[in-house]
Design a protein around this motif. Sequence first.
Motif, mmCIF file in Angstrom:
data_model
loop_
_atom_site.group_PDB
_atom_site.id
_atom_site.type_symbol
_atom_site.label_atom_id
_atom_site.label_comp_id
_atom_site.label_asym_id
_atom_site.label_seq_id
_atom_site.Cartn_x
_atom_site.Cartn_y
_atom_site.Cartn_z
ATOM 1 N N GLN A 27 0.834 -1.210 0.000
ATOM 2 C CA GLN A 27 0.000 0.000 0.000
ATOM 3 C C GLN A 27 0.867 1.258 0.000
ATOM 4 O O GLN A 27 0.584 2.212 -0.717
ATOM 5 N N MET A 28 1.925 1.248 0.804
ATOM 6 C CA MET A 28 2.827 2.398 0.886
ATOM 7 C C MET A 28 3.533 2.632 -0.450
ATOM 8 O O MET A 28 3.738 3.764 -0.858
ATOM 9 N N ALA A 29 3.889 1.555 -1.116
ATOM 10 C CA ALA A 29 4.540 1.671 -2.422
ATOM 11 C C ALA A 29 3.597 2.342 -3.421
ATOM 12 O O ALA A 29 4.009 3.215 -4.196
ATOM 13 N N GLU A 30 2.332 1.941 -3.370
ATOM 14 C CA GLU A 30 1.336 2.495 -4.278
ATOM 15 C C GLU A 30 1.024 3.961 -3.973
ATOM 16 O O GLU A 30 0.989 4.800 -4.866
ATOM 17 N N GLU A 31 0.823 4.271 -2.710
ATOM 18 C CA GLU A 31 0.411 5.619 -2.315
ATOM 19 C C GLU A 31 1.555 6.624 -2.274
ATOM 20 O O GLU A 31 1.365 7.798 -2.590
ATOM 21 N N TYR A 32 2.741 6.174 -1.848
ATOM 22 C CA TYR A 32 3.831 7.119 -1.587
ATOM 23 C C TYR A 32 5.113 6.835 -2.374
ATOM 24 O O TYR A 32 6.154 7.403 -2.066
ATOM 25 N N GLU A 33 5.022 5.937 -3.351
ATOM 26 C CA GLU A 33 6.192 5.585 -4.161
ATOM 27 C C GLU A 33 7.364 5.140 -3.284
ATOM 28 O O GLU A 33 8.511 5.503 -3.501
ATOM 29 N N MET A 34 7.059 4.357 -2.282
ATOM 30 C CA MET A 34 8.061 3.863 -1.351
ATOM 31 C C MET A 34 8.515 2.483 -1.804
ATOM 32 O O MET A 34 7.695 1.661 -2.198
ATOM 33 N N GLU A 79 3.847 9.862 13.435
ATOM 34 C CA GLU A 79 3.906 8.832 14.470
ATOM 35 C C GLU A 79 2.505 8.406 14.913
ATOM 36 O O GLU A 79 2.225 7.218 15.081
ATOM 37 N N GLU A 80 1.610 9.356 15.065
ATOM 38 C CA GLU A 80 0.233 9.048 15.466
ATOM 39 C C GLU A 80 -0.452 8.163 14.434
ATOM 40 O O GLU A 80 -1.086 7.158 14.773
ATOM 41 N N LYS A 81 -0.315 8.513 13.159
ATOM 42 C CA LYS A 81 -0.956 7.735 12.092
ATOM 43 C C LYS A 81 -0.356 6.343 11.972
ATOM 44 O O LYS A 81 -1.074 5.363 11.800
ATOM 45 N N VAL A 82 0.967 6.254 12.059
ATOM 46 C CA VAL A 82 1.637 4.969 11.929
ATOM 47 C C VAL A 82 1.307 4.070 13.118
ATOM 48 O O VAL A 82 1.079 2.879 12.962
ATOM 49 N N THR A 83 1.254 4.623 14.304
ATOM 50 C CA THR A 83 0.895 3.846 15.501
ATOM 51 C C THR A 83 -0.500 3.254 15.346
ATOM 52 O O THR A 83 -0.728 2.071 15.635
ATOM 53 N N SER A 84 -1.427 4.053 14.872
ATOM 54 C CA SER A 84 -2.792 3.586 14.656
ATOM 55 C C SER A 84 -2.821 2.457 13.621
ATOM 56 O O SER A 84 -3.498 1.438 13.814
ATOM 57 N N LYS A 85 -2.081 2.624 12.546
ATOM 58 C CA LYS A 85 -2.035 1.613 11.481
ATOM 59 C C LYS A 85 -1.422 0.309 12.005
ATOM 60 O O LYS A 85 -1.926 -0.777 11.725
ATOM 61 N N MET A 86 -0.351 0.425 12.784
ATOM 62 C CA MET A 86 0.290 -0.785 13.320
ATOM 63 C C MET A 86 -0.648 -1.539 14.254
ATOM 64 O O MET A 86 -0.687 -2.770 14.241
ATOM 65 N N LYS A 87 -1.419 -0.813 15.062
ATOM 66 C CA LYS A 87 -2.377 -1.473 15.952
ATOM 67 C C LYS A 87 -3.386 -2.274 15.149
ATOM 68 O O LYS A 87 -3.725 -3.399 15.501
ATOM 69 N N LYS A 88 -3.876 -1.696 14.061
ATOM 70 C CA LYS A 88 -4.856 -2.387 13.217
ATOM 71 C C LYS A 88 -4.238 -3.610 12.542
ATOM 72 O O LYS A 88 -4.834 -4.684 12.534
ATOM 73 N N VAL A 89 -3.059 -3.445 11.971
ATOM 74 C CA VAL A 89 -2.420 -4.512 11.212
ATOM 75 C C VAL A 89 -2.031 -5.691 12.102
ATOM 76 O O VAL A 89 -2.251 -6.848 11.748
ATOM 77 N N PHE A 90 -1.478 -5.418 13.268
ATOM 78 C CA PHE A 90 -0.951 -6.478 14.109
ATOM 79 C C PHE A 90 -1.915 -6.955 15.187
ATOM 80 O O PHE A 90 -1.547 -7.780 16.018
ATOM 81 N N SER A 91 -3.147 -6.460 15.188
ATOM 82 C CA SER A 91 -4.119 -6.963 16.163
ATOM 83 C C SER A 91 -5.030 -8.020 15.550
ATOM 84 O O SER A 91 -5.923 -8.511 16.210
ATOM 85 N N ALA A 92 -4.774 -8.381 14.301
ATOM 86 C CA ALA A 92 -5.577 -9.415 13.643
ATOM 87 C C ALA A 92 -5.412 -10.729 14.380
ATOM 88 O O ALA A 92 -4.427 -10.956 15.074
ATOM 89 N N LYS A 93 -6.369 -11.603 14.207
ATOM 90 C CA LYS A 93 -6.317 -12.895 14.885
ATOM 91 C C LYS A 93 -5.214 -13.754 14.297
ATOM 92 O O LYS A 93 -4.982 -13.750 13.109
ATOM 93 N N ALA A 94 -4.582 -14.514 15.161
ATOM 94 C CA ALA A 94 -3.474 -15.391 14.749
ATOM 95 C C ALA A 94 -3.954 -16.527 13.871
ATOM 96 O O ALA A 94 -5.056 -16.921 13.863
#
Length: 94
Positions: A27-34, A79-94
């Motif tokens: 997603q980052m590659a698509e949105e921000y050319e990363m 930092e605020e946006k990335v923290t929120s994104k990390m919580k969403k991404v890594f809180s998925a069920k195992a």
Amino acid sequence: MADISIKQKHKLSQKKAKDAAQQVADQMAEEYEMTSDWDGDVLYFRRSGVSGSLTLGEQVAHLEISLGFLLKAFAPTIEEKVTSKMKKVFSAKA
């Protein structure tokens, strides 16, 4: 030294954590050319003005971001946006 350092606990398997991180990288590659590439369990990413790494441990993901001069003023917002994104991404069920 990183301008932003975030540790996010998770309960995902290593494969699921890596898959989740790759989806975000795509997603980052698509949105921000990363660009990004893996070295074992470490995802390195970069673009003009931003570079960093995401290290995946068994129960923690550690993100470090270095910002260029022009982006340092936006560090708290980023930092605020990335923290929120990390919580969403890594809180998925195992």
